[in-house]
Design a protein around this motif. Structure first.
Motif, mmCIF file in Angstrom:
data_model
loop_
_atom_site.group_PDB
_atom_site.id
_atom_site.type_symbol
_atom_site.label_atom_id
_atom_site.label_comp_id
_atom_site.label_asym_id
_atom_site.label_seq_id
_atom_site.Cartn_x
_atom_site.Cartn_y
_atom_site.Cartn_z
ATOM 1 N N GLY A 12 26.959 14.458 32.918
ATOM 2 C CA GLY A 12 25.544 14.150 32.634
ATOM 3 C C GLY A 12 24.642 14.327 33.990
ATOM 4 N N MET A 13 25.285 14.295 35.079
ATOM 5 C CA MET A 13 24.388 14.593 36.526
ATOM 6 C C MET A 13 24.089 15.884 36.405
ATOM 7 N N ASN A 14 23.071 16.279 37.469
ATOM 8 C CA ASN A 14 23.007 17.824 37.784
ATOM 9 C C ASN A 14 24.178 17.938 38.621
ATOM 10 N N PRO A 15 24.587 19.263 38.338
ATOM 11 C CA PRO A 15 25.947 19.550 39.106
ATOM 12 C C PRO A 15 25.717 19.831 40.578
ATOM 13 N N VAL A 16 26.495 19.510 41.451
ATOM 14 C CA VAL A 16 26.212 19.675 42.968
ATOM 15 C C VAL A 16 27.208 20.422 43.421
ATOM 16 N N GLY A 17 26.717 21.732 44.115
ATOM 17 C CA GLY A 17 27.682 22.732 44.513
ATOM 18 C C GLY A 17 28.351 23.306 43.483
ATOM 19 N N THR A 18 29.685 23.887 43.856
ATOM 20 C CA THR A 18 30.698 24.522 43.333
ATOM 21 C C THR A 18 32.011 23.761 43.190
ATOM 22 N N ALA A 19 32.962 24.292 42.611
ATOM 23 C CA ALA A 19 33.958 23.697 42.576
ATOM 24 C C ALA A 19 35.211 24.336 43.434
ATOM 25 N N ARG A 20 34.572 25.425 43.794
ATOM 26 C CA ARG A 20 35.484 26.302 44.895
ATOM 27 C C ARG A 20 35.245 25.771 46.355
ATOM 28 N N LYS A 21 35.940 24.544 46.452
ATOM 29 C CA LYS A 21 36.023 24.036 47.642
ATOM 30 C C LYS A 21 37.536 23.691 48.098
ATOM 31 N N ARG A 22 37.543 23.295 49.430
ATOM 32 C CA ARG A 22 38.842 22.849 50.051
ATOM 33 C C ARG A 22 39.244 21.586 49.303
ATOM 34 N N PHE A 23 40.684 21.658 49.285
ATOM 35 C CA PHE A 23 41.312 20.500 48.485
ATOM 36 C C PHE A 23 42.485 19.973 49.430
ATOM 37 N N ASN A 24 42.897 18.808 48.774
ATOM 38 C CA ASN A 24 43.822 18.172 49.718
ATOM 39 C C ASN A 24 45.214 18.925 49.882
ATOM 40 N N VAL A 25 45.637 18.933 51.091
ATOM 41 C CA VAL A 25 46.803 19.874 51.543
ATOM 42 C C VAL A 25 47.977 19.463 50.842
ATOM 43 N N TYR A 48 49.928 21.893 48.510
ATOM 44 C CA TYR A 48 50.318 22.806 49.308
ATOM 45 C C TYR A 48 51.722 22.447 49.407
ATOM 46 N N LEU A 49 51.856 21.028 49.990
ATOM 47 C CA LEU A 49 53.095 20.755 50.522
ATOM 48 C C LEU A 49 54.331 20.648 49.319
ATOM 49 N N ILE A 50 53.718 20.086 48.276
ATOM 50 C CA ILE A 50 54.315 19.921 47.011
ATOM 51 C C ILE A 50 54.865 21.317 46.580
ATOM 52 N N ALA A 51 54.039 22.202 46.611
ATOM 53 C CA ALA A 51 54.499 23.542 46.293
ATOM 54 C C ALA A 51 55.496 23.983 46.803
ATOM 55 N N ARG A 92 61.091 12.184 55.839
ATOM 56 C CA ARG A 92 60.572 11.480 57.248
ATOM 57 C C ARG A 92 59.263 11.952 57.631
ATOM 58 N N LYS A 93 58.727 13.241 57.193
ATOM 59 C CA LYS A 93 57.685 13.552 57.863
ATOM 60 C C LYS A 93 56.617 13.193 56.937
ATOM 61 N N GLY A 94 56.888 12.506 55.805
ATOM 62 C CA GLY A 94 56.209 11.792 54.709
ATOM 63 C C GLY A 94 55.426 12.744 53.655
ATOM 64 N N VAL A 95 56.064 13.915 53.214
ATOM 65 C CA VAL A 95 55.525 14.571 52.249
ATOM 66 C C VAL A 95 55.629 14.002 50.732
ATOM 67 N N PHE A 96 56.561 13.139 50.634
ATOM 68 C CA PHE A 96 56.751 12.456 49.268
ATOM 69 C C PHE A 96 55.821 11.124 49.267
ATOM 70 N N LYS A 97 55.011 10.926 50.286
ATOM 71 C CA LYS A 97 54.147 9.688 50.178
ATOM 72 C C LYS A 97 52.736 10.164 49.654
ATOM 73 N N PHE A 98 52.275 9.487 48.485
ATOM 74 C CA PHE A 98 51.154 9.888 47.945
ATOM 75 C C PHE A 98 50.374 8.508 47.694
ATOM 76 N N ASP A 99 49.797 8.191 49.059
ATOM 77 C CA ASP A 99 48.886 7.084 48.901
ATOM 78 C C ASP A 99 47.709 7.476 49.829
ATOM 79 N N LEU A 147 44.989 21.027 39.052
ATOM 80 C CA LEU A 147 45.776 20.862 40.484
ATOM 81 C C LEU A 147 46.685 19.712 40.220
ATOM 82 N N ARG A 148 46.105 18.390 39.451
ATOM 83 C CA ARG A 148 47.175 17.428 39.287
ATOM 84 C C ARG A 148 48.290 17.769 38.373
ATOM 85 N N ALA A 149 47.959 18.449 37.418
ATOM 86 C CA ALA A 149 48.771 19.080 36.353
ATOM 87 C C ALA A 149 49.838 20.007 36.957
#
Lengths: 134, 432
Positions: A54-67, A70-73, A127-134, B179-181
């Motif tokens: 319901g909000m007016n959309p702000v910007g696009t979704a083509r943004k940077r996202f959490n790195v 990539y680590l998971i992949a 040890r590098k914290g790849v599996f810490k999701f917080d 992304l999450r999925a």
């Protein structure tokens, strides 16, 4: 036995795969096309906007996202390739000669070393914290 | 007669043609079953109005029907609604994504051996002299040596459609959901693959018919490998993006997840894919752990009985197991709250992956020692489970996202605070 006579290794046993892929693709495409044809068409300025609750959309979704994604992949690639290499071993290993067998022991040791390399990668990532999701 | 037209091919084609319809009808009724199960769990009745009368007076006696007409009405509605494409989406990918997501979900069932072996008679093609020689055939979509690998490979393809669907919407919610999925599906693919590896070490084959034969001989695998079965079931739920792992469509955070911008049939295709995935993974679970079509003590479901009646009985018993597993998944979905996203990923990476890797190691040692029989396998599973439970409290606990004690809270009280758990209002009466 019946099972042995059925064992087919040639390419023709894969024929049904093409059939079922064709059926699935035509089902999916037909569904999309039919609903495009049968459904109404009422475009609108506001209706075409991005839906952001319901909000007016702000910007696009083509943004940077959490790195982290990539680590998971990357870690996934390490594990997935390892598992793929283990499958042929998993089905041949139970079928080789029974217990007091030096060759089998060597083979088991090699596979354990192979798994160990992945465990090292896992521990490094941990040890590098790849599996810490917080 | 060309030599590649065999009795097996004919039976395969017939099986595919029948089972693809059975699967689609099952999927439609799974949606209704889900609503019914959720209704009964939440003490409601659920859909019970729509029958097959189509509003026509002559068909009035078909009114009601326990609401069995609901899936049909839903399908018609999905087709007749406007299939809207918002202005800012990536138009090609937006149309392509539902197709990409539904195709892998629909072709996975191919290798499931629904009816076991059938002694097929000679097939005379009408009005010609041509005869397809009869032979023992497998009543399955296809029989090839790489059966299990095919199913895994196809199931893994579904992640592309979800990623593309989330990306094409050009919506922040659907992008985050996609992304999450994606991260969740690839993460749970690893413990699924490892658990399957542990099971395949016991079987030593990829062939589905041989897997069932071994379970008939040595007992169902779920009894000797309970831990593997549990891991496989959990990862099956997570792969299909179902609760308690449905973070991709967590309504409170992400509106609808990766299909926020979709409507009409393209939206329905995402749902169809989810439920087909559920159907296939339930069939996969029954095949690996529940003995496929076999039921101990019922002679007709033994792999050695090859009559047409036996095939039908086997098909029924297989479908019964599939529906039971799906029902179990639904009960899990409506009784366990959704996990937080970081918890979902931690369960996969810090819990299930080391555990299933340990299972693979234990099973491979047992196989090397020629002890892959019922009792050692069960002991191996139990021992690993006990060791894991014993060592879990020794691991370093995370210090973030923990429960903070609150004064007066029922769920995380201050240390030493007396907690009021029973209702205090006079109108509230204790049940029972």
């Amino acid at each position: 036995m019946v099972l042995q006579t059925l064992a087919s290794t040639d390419l023709q046993s894969y024929l049904p795969v093409t059939l079922v892929v064709l059926m699935a693709v035509s089902f999916a495409v037909a569904n999309v096309v039919i609903s495009q044809v049968l459904g109404p068409r009422r475009p609108g300025e506001t209706k075409g906007q991005t839906y952001e609750s319901g909000m007016n959309p702000v910007g696009t979704a083509r943004k940077r996202f959490n790195v982290r994604f990539y680590l998971i992949a990357m870690v996934f690639l390490v594990f997935d390739v390892e598992i793929i290499f283990l499958y042929p071993w998993a089905v041949t290993f139970p079928n080789i000669a029974p217990y007091p067998n030096g060759e089998a022991l060597i083979w088991l040791g090699r596979i354990f070393f192979f798994i160990l390399t992945t465990v090292v990668a896992y521990v490094y990532g941990f040890r590098k914290g790849v599996f810490k999701f917080d | 007669m060309p030599s590649w037209i065999t009795a097996q091919l004919v039976v395969s084609v017939v099986t595919i043609a029948v089972m693809i319809h059975v699967m689609l009808i099952c999927v439609a009724y799974f949606v209704m079953m889900e609503r019914k199960v959720s209704a009964y769990i939440q003490d409601r009745i659920g859909p019970n109005r729509v029958g097959f009368d189509f509003g026509l007076p002559p068909l009035k006696f078909l009114k009601g029907c326990l609401g069995l007409g609901q899936p049909l009405a839903d399908g018609v509605k999905f087709i007749l609604k406007e299939d809207y494409t918002p202005n800012r989406v990536d138009k090609i990918l937006f149309t392509l994504a539902p197709i990409i997501v539904v195709v892998p979900a629909m072709i996975g069932f191919l290798i499931i051996p629904w009816g076991g072996v059938w002694q097929c008679p000679d097939i005379h093609i009408p009005f010609t002299e041509l005869v397809i020689p009869g032979a023992p055939v497998n009543v399955a979509g296809a029989v090839f040596n790489a059966g299990i690998v095919y199913l895994l490979a196809v199931a893994a393809l579904g992640v592309y459609g979800v990623t593309l669907g989330g990306w094409a919407g050009n919506n922040k919610f659907s992008f985050l959901g996609g992304l999450r999925a994606t991260a969740q599906m690839i993460s749970y693919e690893i413990p699924m693959g490892l658990a399957l590896l542990a099971a395949l070490l016991v079987y030593g084959t990829f062939r589905t018919d041989s897997i069932i034969q071994q379970q008939v001989d040595a007992g169902w695998l779920i009894f000797s490998q309970p831990l593997v079965a549990v891991i496989f079931f959990i990862t099956g739920l997570a792969e299909a993006n179902r609760a308690p792992f449905d973070n991709a469509e967590a309504e409170q955070e992400l509106v609808g997840g990766y299909h926020t911008e979709y409507s009409s049939m393209r939206f329905a295709l995402f749902f169809l894919a989810e439920y087909s995935h559920l159907f296939t993974s339930a069939a996969f679970f029954s095949l690996i752990f529940l003995g496929g079509y076999s039921i101990p003590g019922v002679g007709l479901t033994d792999p050695s009985s090859t009559s047409l009646l036996a095939v039908l009985v086997k098909l029924l018993s297989f479908m019964g197991k599939v529906v039971f597993i799906v029902f179990l998944g639904m009960v899990v979905r409506w009784s366990i709250p959704r996990l937080r996203y970081d918890q979902v990923m931690m369960v996969a990476w810090q819990g299930l992956i080391p555990l299933s890797l340990g299972l693979v190691l234990v099973n491979s040692v047992l196989v090397y020692l020629d002890m892959a029989t019922f009792l050692p396998l069960l002991l191996g599973n139990v021992a690993l489970g006990v060791v894991t439970l014993a060592f879990a409290p020794l691991l370093k606990q995370s210090t973030v996202n923990r429960r903070i004690p609150l004064y007066g809270s029922r769920f995380s009280p201050m240390p030493g605070e007396a907690v009021q758990t029973s209702p205090t209002h006079p109108m509230a009466r204790a049940d029972g």
